[in-house]
Design a protein around this motif. Structure first.
Motif, PDB file in Angstrom:
ATOM      1  N   TYR A  70       0.877  -1.160  -0.143  1.00 14.69           N
ATOM      2  CA  TYR A  70      -0.225  -0.209  -0.032  1.00 14.69           C
ATOM      3  C   TYR A  70       1.087   1.221   0.090  1.00 14.69           C
ATOM      4  CZ  TYR A  70      -4.068  -2.750   0.980  1.00 14.69           C
ATOM      5  OH  TYR A  70      -5.187  -3.604   1.080  1.00 14.69           O
ATOM      6  N   ILE A 105       3.219  -4.945   2.332  1.00 11.30           N
ATOM      7  CA  ILE A 105       2.569  -5.645   3.345  1.00 11.30           C
ATOM      8  C   ILE A 105       3.060  -7.233   3.179  1.00 11.30           C
ATOM      9  CG2 ILE A 105       0.439  -6.601   3.992  1.00 11.30           C
ATOM     10  CD1 ILE A 105       0.552  -3.390   4.017  1.00 11.30           C
ATOM     11  N   PRO A 149      -0.221 -12.602  14.288  1.00  9.49           N
ATOM     12  CA  PRO A 149      -0.828 -11.543  15.134  1.00  9.49           C
ATOM     13  C   PRO A 149      -1.255 -10.575  14.256  1.00  9.49           C
ATOM     14  CG  PRO A 149       1.688 -11.388  14.828  1.00  9.49           C
ATOM     15  CD  PRO A 149       1.254 -12.642  14.380  1.00  9.49           C
ATOM     16  N   SER A 150      -2.238  -9.695  15.146  1.00 10.30           N
ATOM     17  CA  SER A 150      -3.065  -8.686  14.199  1.00 10.30           C
ATOM     18  C   SER A 150      -2.150  -7.956  13.433  1.00 10.30           C
ATOM     19  CB  SER A 150      -3.607  -7.637  15.266  1.00 10.30           C
ATOM     20  OG  SER A 150      -4.277  -6.811  14.699  1.00 10.30           O
ATOM     21  N   GLY A 151      -2.411  -7.500  12.130  1.00 11.14           N
ATOM     22  CA  GLY A 151      -1.783  -6.515  11.136  1.00 11.14           C
ATOM     23  C   GLY A 151      -0.577  -7.204  10.350  1.00 11.14           C
ATOM     24  N   CYS A 152      -0.452  -8.724  10.625  1.00  9.73           N
ATOM     25  CA  CYS A 152       0.560  -9.339   9.803  1.00  9.73           C
ATOM     26  C   CYS A 152       0.309  -9.707   8.489  1.00  9.73           C
ATOM     27  CB  CYS A 152       1.100 -10.584  10.659  1.00  9.73           C
ATOM     28  SG  CYS A 152      -0.232 -12.009  10.340  1.00  9.73           S
ATOM     29  N   GLY A 153      -0.987  -9.442   8.106  1.00  4.99           N
ATOM     30  CA  GLY A 153      -1.270  -9.564   6.646  1.00  4.99           C
ATOM     31  C   GLY A 153      -2.133 -10.435   6.255  1.00  4.99           C
ATOM     32  N   LYS A 154      -2.780 -11.331   7.319  1.00  4.18           N
ATOM     33  CA  LYS A 154      -3.817 -12.696   7.101  1.00  4.18           C
ATOM     34  C   LYS A 154      -4.914 -12.099   6.035  1.00  4.18           C
ATOM     35  CE  LYS A 154      -4.420 -12.967  11.296  1.00  4.18           C
ATOM     36  NZ  LYS A 154      -3.872 -11.816  11.857  1.00  4.18           N
ATOM     37  N   SER A 155      -5.774 -10.904   6.505  1.00  5.93           N
ATOM     38  CA  SER A 155      -6.772 -10.514   5.630  1.00  5.93           C
ATOM     39  C   SER A 155      -6.499 -10.079   4.259  1.00  5.93           C
ATOM     40  CB  SER A 155      -7.392  -9.422   6.395  1.00  5.93           C
ATOM     41  OG  SER A 155      -8.028  -9.874   7.594  1.00  5.93           O
ATOM     42  N   THR A 156      -5.273  -9.428   4.367  1.00  6.77           N
ATOM     43  CA  THR A 156      -4.868  -9.096   2.888  1.00  6.77           C
ATOM     44  C   THR A 156      -4.394  -9.897   1.843  1.00  6.77           C
ATOM     45  OG1 THR A 156      -3.849  -6.846   4.121  1.00  6.77           O
ATOM     46  CG2 THR A 156      -3.156  -7.526   1.830  1.00  6.77           C
ATOM     47  N   GLN A 178     -14.405 -10.989   8.155  1.00  7.11           N
ATOM     48  CA  GLN A 178     -14.060 -10.739   9.400  1.00  7.11           C
ATOM     49  C   GLN A 178     -15.269  -9.909   9.984  1.00  7.11           C
ATOM     50  OE1 GLN A 178     -10.457  -9.146   9.590  1.00  7.11           O
ATOM     51  NE2 GLN A 178      -9.979  -9.468  11.840  1.00  7.11           N
ATOM     52  N   GLU A 214     -11.679 -15.182  10.206  1.00  5.76           N
ATOM     53  CA  GLU A 214     -12.265 -15.000  11.473  1.00  5.76           C
ATOM     54  C   GLU A 214     -13.544 -14.908  11.509  1.00  5.76           C
ATOM     55  OE1 GLU A 214      -9.832 -13.002  14.251  1.00  5.76           O
ATOM     56  OE2 GLU A 214      -8.316 -12.126  12.773  1.00  5.76           O
ATOM     57  N   HIS A 220      -6.461 -15.539  15.128  1.00  3.16           N
ATOM     58  CA  HIS A 220      -5.158 -15.250  15.638  1.00  3.16           C
ATOM     59  C   HIS A 220      -5.238 -16.102  17.091  1.00  3.16           C
ATOM     60  CE1 HIS A 220      -7.510 -11.592  16.445  1.00  3.16           C
ATOM     61  NE2 HIS A 220      -7.737 -12.139  17.580  1.00  3.16           N
TER      62      HIS A 220
HETATM   63  N1  ATP Z   1      -6.303  -0.344   2.602  1.00  2.26           N
HETATM   64  C1  ATP Z   1      -5.255  -0.350   3.225  1.00  2.26           C
HETATM   65  N2  ATP Z   1      -4.303   0.750   3.172  1.00  2.26           N
HETATM   66  C2  ATP Z   1      -3.190   0.890   3.854  1.00  2.26           C
HETATM   67  N3  ATP Z   1      -2.881  -0.168   4.621  1.00  2.26           N
HETATM   68  C3  ATP Z   1      -3.696  -1.233   4.680  1.00  2.26           C
HETATM   69  C4  ATP Z   1      -4.843  -1.328   4.175  1.00  2.26           C
HETATM   70  N4  ATP Z   1      -5.469  -2.362   4.613  1.00  2.26           N
HETATM   71  C5  ATP Z   1      -4.356  -2.890   5.462  1.00  2.26           C
HETATM   72  N5  ATP Z   1      -3.368  -2.076   5.544  1.00  2.26           N
HETATM   73  C6  ATP Z   1      -2.418  -2.699   6.309  1.00  2.26           C
HETATM   74  O1  ATP Z   1      -1.836  -3.859   6.146  1.00  2.26           O
HETATM   75  C7  ATP Z   1      -1.334  -4.476   7.061  1.00  2.26           C
HETATM   76  C8  ATP Z   1      -1.878  -5.824   7.073  1.00  2.26           C
HETATM   77  O2  ATP Z   1      -3.455  -5.741   7.292  1.00  2.26           O
HETATM   78  P1  ATP Z   1      -4.326  -7.183   7.262  1.00  2.26           P
HETATM   79  O3  ATP Z   1      -5.888  -6.414   7.593  1.00  2.26           O
HETATM   80  O4  ATP Z   1      -3.935  -8.085   6.387  1.00  2.26           O
HETATM   81  O5  ATP Z   1      -3.939  -7.648   9.069  1.00  2.26           O
HETATM   82  P2  ATP Z   1      -4.539  -8.822   9.624  1.00  2.26           P
HETATM   83  O6  ATP Z   1      -3.300  -9.881   9.512  1.00  2.26           O
HETATM   84  O7  ATP Z   1      -5.672  -9.652   8.874  1.00  2.26           O
HETATM   85  O8  ATP Z   1      -4.713  -8.219  11.105  1.00  2.26           O
HETATM   86  P3  ATP Z   1      -6.003  -8.696  11.976  1.00  2.26           P
HETATM   87  O9  ATP Z   1      -5.829 -10.088  12.610  1.00  2.26           O
HETATM   88  O10 ATP Z   1      -6.208  -7.443  13.017  1.00  2.26           O
HETATM   89  O11 ATP Z   1      -7.368  -8.770  11.320  1.00  2.26           O
HETATM   90  C9  ATP Z   1      -1.916  -3.697   8.505  1.00  2.26           C
HETATM   91  O12 ATP Z   1      -0.408  -2.983   8.814  1.00  2.26           O
HETATM   92  C10 ATP Z   1      -2.640  -2.617   7.934  1.00  2.26           C
HETATM   93  O13 ATP Z   1      -2.602  -1.461   8.578  1.00  2.26           O
END
Ligand code: ATP
Ligand code: MG
Length: 329
Positions: A13, A18, A37-44, A82, A159, A192
């Motif tokens: 991004y 990511i 952990p939260s923010g590691c990129g799973k949802s992305t 989620q 999730e 998580h």
């Molecule tokens: N649209 C976006 N623009 C900029 N950064 C983004 C965007 N979407 C996600 N991110 C960043 O990408 C990183 C990964 O986000 P992601 O949602 O994949 O995490 P996650 O592993 O699913 O976390 P969680 O367990 O909290 O759901 C995070 O640092 C988030 O802030």
């Protein structure tokens, strides 16, 4: 050949990467959990596979076909988010039938499939209700039914149980696993929660900061963490640096080590002298904080009888199972 193959997947991004090099293979019918952990990129990662987020490089092959150029509709993938969103003005039956209507499936065929899938998630009796007349767990099951009814080639669950209380969560995850196995659905499940990952999965991909740091079955991840992060995330490993480890074991140790708290015995004889610093009761397990040779450790003991309860300051002996000591990077 693997069914889903992700090769050199790259996502950023703006200037922030990511993930920059995700490679993984998933077999047909496999249930793989993405844990991290939260923010590691799973949802992305899930959104990239579903086509809801653009990738910046790499390939996603499903059954030999590259998904990257395809629109989400063409990918034939089921996804539960989620934060799932049901259509509030549609009944359960209509919510579930929506995907089939988009696919122009004939009405009687659609009705049959909706009935079938609602029975599967045990919502047959609530087909005429609207979302506001359902509990959170029931809504979540509608979302699951909606993603199953189109018989996707791949099921992505982000999730799906996060909003539920512990009991329903456990029940629903067992249902998900049963349905997944009945239908032979290749599934990527995000959580998580380590217990969820360990109990449900054929394999676990442990993610940290945009990398898959370890993949394997539950047993492997639990007993043989590859590095300090893995040991810290799964099981409640004691992590000791080389100095502390050398002092505790009274032999030269040259790397960091990890020892699971249940691999240490507490007793009256043998081993190393230790003092109880405190404890917390985890129900069937008592987790002690003990000090031995200037090193603080967690020790898990089954809470069988009053004899297992030791007060602060009490002196006991520690017996460490040397086979359970892991060197970690
Ligand atoms: N649209 C976006 N623009 C900029 N950064 C983004 C965007 N979407 C996600 N991110 C960043 O990408 C990183 C990964 O986000 P992601 O949602 O994949 O995490 P996650 O592993 O699913 O976390 P969680 O367990 O909290 O759901 C995070 O640092 C988030 O802030
Ligand atoms: Mg997420």
């Amino acid at each position: 050949m693997s069914y889903l193959s992700i090769q050199g997947l790259h996502k950023r991004y703006g200037d922030t990467a990511i993930f920059s090099d995700i490679d993984c293979e998933i077999a047909q019918g496999e249930f793989v959990t993405l844990l991290g952990p939260s923010g590691c990129g799973k949802s992305t990662l899930l959104r990239c596979i579903a086509g809801l987020t653009e990738v910046n490089g790499g390939r996603i092959l499903l059954d030999g076909q590259d998904l990257v150029p395809l629109t989400p509709q063409k990918r034939d993938i089921g996804m539960v988010f989620q934060s799932y969103a049901l259509f509030p003005n549609m009944t359960v039956q209509q919510n579930v039938a929506f995907g089939l209507r988009m696919q122009k499936v004939a009405a009687d065929e659609s009705a049959r499939r909706v009935r079938e899938v609602l029975a599967m998630v045990e919502l047959g009796d609530l087909a005429e209700r609207y979302p506001h007349q359902l509990s959170g767990g029931q809504c979540q099951r509608v979302a699951l039914a909606r993603s199953l009814v189109t018989r996707p080639r791949l099921l992505l669950l982000d999730e799906p149980l996060s909003a539920l209380d512990a009991r329903i969560r456990k029940h629903l995850r067992e249902q998900i696993r049963r349905i997944q196995q009945e239908l032979g659905l290749t599934t990527l499940f995000v959580t998580h929660d380590q217990e969820e990952a360990l109990t449900l999965s054929d394999r676990i991909f442990l993610m940290n900061a945009g990398r898959i740091v370890q993949s394997g079955d539950a047993e492997t991840l639990y007993t043989a963490p590859v590095d300090a992060f893995a040991a810290g995330f799964i099981g409640n490993y004691n992590l000791l640096d080389a100095d502390a480890a050398s002092r505790l074991l009274m032999r030269p140790v040259h790397s960091r080590i990890a020892i699971r708290p249940e691999a240490i015995g507490l007793g009256q004889e043998g081993g190393i002298e230790a003092e109880i610093r405190g404890h917390s009761l985890l129900g069937n397990v008592i987790r002690y904080r003990v000090e031995a040779r200037g090193v603080e450790l967690l020790v898990d003991v089954l809470n069988r009888s009053e004899g297992d309860l030791h007060g602060k300051g009490q002196r006991l002996r520690l017996n460490i199972d040397t086979a359970a000591i892991r060197e970690v990077a």
